[in-house]
Scaffold this motif. Sequence first.
Motif, PDB file in Angstrom:
ATOM      1  N   ASN A  84     -15.671  -3.446  -0.515  1.00  0.00           N
ATOM      2  CA  ASN A  84     -14.945  -4.495   0.191  1.00  0.00           C
ATOM      3  C   ASN A  84     -14.710  -4.047   1.635  1.00  0.00           C
ATOM      4  OD1 ASN A  84     -13.250  -6.470   1.136  1.00  0.00           O
ATOM      5  ND2 ASN A  84     -11.653  -6.134  -0.379  1.00  0.00           N
ATOM      6  N   TYR A  85     -15.305  -4.756   2.587  1.00  0.00           N
ATOM      7  CA  TYR A  85     -15.167  -4.415   3.995  1.00  0.00           C
ATOM      8  C   TYR A  85     -13.851  -4.916   4.584  1.00  0.00           C
ATOM      9  CZ  TYR A  85     -20.055  -3.054   4.086  1.00  0.00           C
ATOM     10  OH  TYR A  85     -21.242  -2.419   3.858  1.00  0.00           O
ATOM     11  N   ASN A  86     -13.145  -5.751   3.875  1.00  0.00           N
ATOM     12  CA  ASN A  86     -11.901  -6.313   4.386  1.00  0.00           C
ATOM     13  C   ASN A  86     -10.783  -5.285   4.227  1.00  0.00           C
ATOM     14  OD1 ASN A  86      -9.782  -7.876   5.191  1.00  0.00           O
ATOM     15  ND2 ASN A  86     -10.064  -9.471   3.654  1.00  0.00           N
ATOM     16  N   GLY A  87     -10.172  -4.887   5.328  1.00  0.00           N
ATOM     17  CA  GLY A  87      -9.099  -3.899   5.304  1.00  0.00           C
ATOM     18  C   GLY A  87      -7.729  -4.514   5.120  1.00  0.00           C
ATOM     19  N   VAL A  88      -7.679  -5.800   4.803  1.00  0.00           N
ATOM     20  CA  VAL A  88      -6.400  -6.493   4.640  1.00  0.00           C
ATOM     21  C   VAL A  88      -6.354  -7.125   3.253  1.00  0.00           C
ATOM     22  CG1 VAL A  88      -4.940  -8.358   5.504  1.00  0.00           C
ATOM     23  CG2 VAL A  88      -6.237  -6.973   7.108  1.00  0.00           C
ATOM     24  N   ASP A  89      -5.257  -6.901   2.557  1.00  0.00           N
ATOM     25  CA  ASP A  89      -5.038  -7.504   1.246  1.00  0.00           C
ATOM     26  C   ASP A  89      -3.874  -8.484   1.350  1.00  0.00           C
ATOM     27  OD1 ASP A  89      -6.974  -5.873  -0.044  1.00  0.00           O
ATOM     28  OD2 ASP A  89      -5.508  -4.253  -0.191  1.00  0.00           O
ATOM     29  N   ILE A  90      -3.806  -9.408   0.429  1.00  0.00           N
ATOM     30  CA  ILE A  90      -2.659 -10.314   0.355  1.00  0.00           C
ATOM     31  C   ILE A  90      -1.666  -9.712  -0.634  1.00  0.00           C
ATOM     32  CG2 ILE A  90      -1.841 -12.612  -0.277  1.00  0.00           C
ATOM     33  CD1 ILE A  90      -3.472 -12.512   2.325  1.00  0.00           C
ATOM     34  N   SER A  96      -4.028   0.273   4.400  1.00  0.00           N
ATOM     35  CA  SER A  96      -3.536   1.615   4.719  1.00  0.00           C
ATOM     36  C   SER A  96      -2.009   1.688   4.756  1.00  0.00           C
ATOM     37  CB  SER A  96      -4.092   2.061   6.078  1.00  0.00           C
ATOM     38  OG  SER A  96      -3.659   1.174   7.086  1.00  0.00           O
ATOM     39  N   GLN A  97      -1.334   0.558   4.574  1.00  0.00           N
ATOM     40  CA  GLN A  97       0.130   0.521   4.581  1.00  0.00           C
ATOM     41  C   GLN A  97       0.621   0.797   3.166  1.00  0.00           C
ATOM     42  OE1 GLN A  97       2.183  -0.501   7.415  1.00  0.00           O
ATOM     43  NE2 GLN A  97       3.827   0.309   6.178  1.00  0.00           N
ATOM     44  N   TYR A  98       1.235   1.953   2.935  1.00  0.00           N
ATOM     45  CA  TYR A  98       1.653   2.336   1.586  1.00  0.00           C
ATOM     46  C   TYR A  98       3.080   1.928   1.270  1.00  0.00           C
ATOM     47  CZ  TYR A  98      -2.626   4.982   1.766  1.00  0.00           C
ATOM     48  OH  TYR A  98      -3.935   5.331   1.898  1.00  0.00           O
ATOM     49  N   TYR A  99       3.981   2.079   2.234  1.00  0.00           N
ATOM     50  CA  TYR A  99       5.387   1.760   2.000  1.00  0.00           C
ATOM     51  C   TYR A  99       5.903   0.772   3.026  1.00  0.00           C
ATOM     52  CZ  TYR A  99       5.554   5.709  -1.178  1.00  0.00           C
ATOM     53  OH  TYR A  99       5.326   6.553  -2.216  1.00  0.00           O
ATOM     54  N   MET A 100       6.798  -0.086   2.579  1.00  0.00           N
ATOM     55  CA  MET A 100       7.481  -1.031   3.444  1.00  0.00           C
ATOM     56  C   MET A 100       8.970  -0.976   3.127  1.00  0.00           C
ATOM     57  SD  MET A 100       4.251  -2.193   2.685  1.00  0.00           S
ATOM     58  CE  MET A 100       4.549  -2.852   1.111  1.00  0.00           C
ATOM     59  N   LEU A 101       9.764  -1.518   4.025  1.00  0.00           N
ATOM     60  CA  LEU A 101      11.196  -1.616   3.802  1.00  0.00           C
ATOM     61  C   LEU A 101      11.544  -3.085   3.635  1.00  0.00           C
ATOM     62  CD1 LEU A 101      14.055  -0.310   3.812  1.00  0.00           C
ATOM     63  CD2 LEU A 101      14.118  -0.813   6.260  1.00  0.00           C
ATOM     64  N   ALA A 102      12.248  -3.409   2.560  1.00  0.00           N
ATOM     65  CA  ALA A 102      12.728  -4.773   2.332  1.00  0.00           C
ATOM     66  C   ALA A 102      14.243  -4.773   2.564  1.00  0.00           C
ATOM     67  CB  ALA A 102      12.414  -5.228   0.914  1.00  0.00           C
ATOM     68  N   GLU A 103      14.719  -5.708   3.375  1.00  0.00           N
ATOM     69  CA  GLU A 103      16.155  -5.835   3.662  1.00  0.00           C
ATOM     70  C   GLU A 103      16.577  -7.275   3.448  1.00  0.00           C
ATOM     71  OE1 GLU A 103      17.691  -2.773   7.019  1.00  0.00           O
ATOM     72  OE2 GLU A 103      16.666  -4.529   7.783  1.00  0.00           O
ATOM     73  N   VAL A 104      17.737  -7.455   2.846  1.00  0.00           N
ATOM     74  CA  VAL A 104      18.316  -8.792   2.700  1.00  0.00           C
ATOM     75  C   VAL A 104      19.631  -8.815   3.470  1.00  0.00           C
ATOM     76  CG1 VAL A 104      19.273 -10.506   1.122  1.00  0.00           C
ATOM     77  CG2 VAL A 104      17.258  -9.199   0.454  1.00  0.00           C
ATOM     78  N   TYR A 105      19.696  -9.712   4.445  1.00  0.00           N
ATOM     79  CA  TYR A 105      20.928  -9.961   5.201  1.00  0.00           C
ATOM     80  C   TYR A 105      21.538 -11.248   4.678  1.00  0.00           C
ATOM     81  CZ  TYR A 105      19.613  -6.377   8.523  1.00  0.00           C
ATOM     82  OH  TYR A 105      19.289  -5.184   9.093  1.00  0.00           O
ATOM     83  N   PHE A 106      22.839 -11.247   4.546  1.00  0.00           N
ATOM     84  CA  PHE A 106      23.539 -12.411   4.025  1.00  0.00           C
ATOM     85  C   PHE A 106      24.197 -13.183   5.158  1.00  0.00           C
ATOM     86  CE2 PHE A 106      23.321  -9.291   0.638  1.00  0.00           C
ATOM     87  CZ  PHE A 106      22.741 -10.044  -0.369  1.00  0.00           C
ATOM     88  N   TYR A 107      24.162 -14.514   5.048  1.00  0.00           N
ATOM     89  CA  TYR A 107      24.739 -15.378   6.076  1.00  0.00           C
ATOM     90  C   TYR A 107      26.255 -15.261   6.146  1.00  0.00           C
ATOM     91  CZ  TYR A 107      20.158 -17.550   6.545  1.00  0.00           C
ATOM     92  OH  TYR A 107      18.830 -17.775   6.768  1.00  0.00           O
ATOM     93  N   ASP A 108      26.897 -14.804   5.075  1.00  0.00           N
ATOM     94  CA  ASP A 108      28.358 -14.679   5.080  1.00  0.00           C
ATOM     95  C   ASP A 108      28.831 -13.403   5.769  1.00  0.00           C
ATOM     96  OD1 ASP A 108      27.796 -12.654   3.263  1.00  0.00           O
ATOM     97  OD2 ASP A 108      28.788 -13.624   1.559  1.00  0.00           O
ATOM     98  N   GLY A 109      27.913 -12.574   6.260  1.00  0.00           N
ATOM     99  CA  GLY A 109      28.274 -11.375   6.997  1.00  0.00           C
ATOM    100  C   GLY A 109      28.507 -10.155   6.131  1.00  0.00           C
TER     101      GLY A 109
END
Length: 179
Positions: A85-91, A149-162
């Motif tokens: 697979n020549y495509n370096g991007v996955d969904i 090539s991106q192995y780790y990501m950070l997921a953050e949830v911000y709440f509208y109530d502060g």
Amino acid sequence: MKRKFLSISLIGFVTACGGGGDSSPSASPDSEVIVDSATQEVGQTTGNTASATMLTSTGLSVTIPPNVTSSATMMSEVSVPSDFNYNGVDIQNLSVDIRGYSLAKGYVSIYGAFEENADGSYSADYNSRITSATVEAGLADLSYPLADSQYYMLAEVYFYDGSTPIQTRINNQQTSWIW
């Protein structure tokens, strides 16, 4: 006399400026890659290729593709498998379920660059946001392109109530985040 002094000064100035050159920073051969302390890397070598698996402190593992070497010296000598697979991007798809934490309306963001702080929390590089979505009733679904090539990501949830945001580190094979 003034003209002679001016000419000599200009020649000295132009010579002192030097010539061009690349002013962009580059990595030195002595650069080192730092993997966070909660990660262990385990390598396996088979012939000319080496694959590795990164293990997190929570037991999640991420397979790192092997480096491929070749004795080919010309492009016409290179052979590529038909299923390559020549495509370096996955969904990447990620389902977020924080109903166990909060049902308040929020906003989830995924970042590609971040650092782990001494207290175990993370600081995101806000310029590296990959995607974001609204969290309603504790649920959100995200679908986004991700470099292989991106192995780790950070997921953050911000709440509208502060209230205090929540965050977790996810890997490129993870499809859900349940809090």
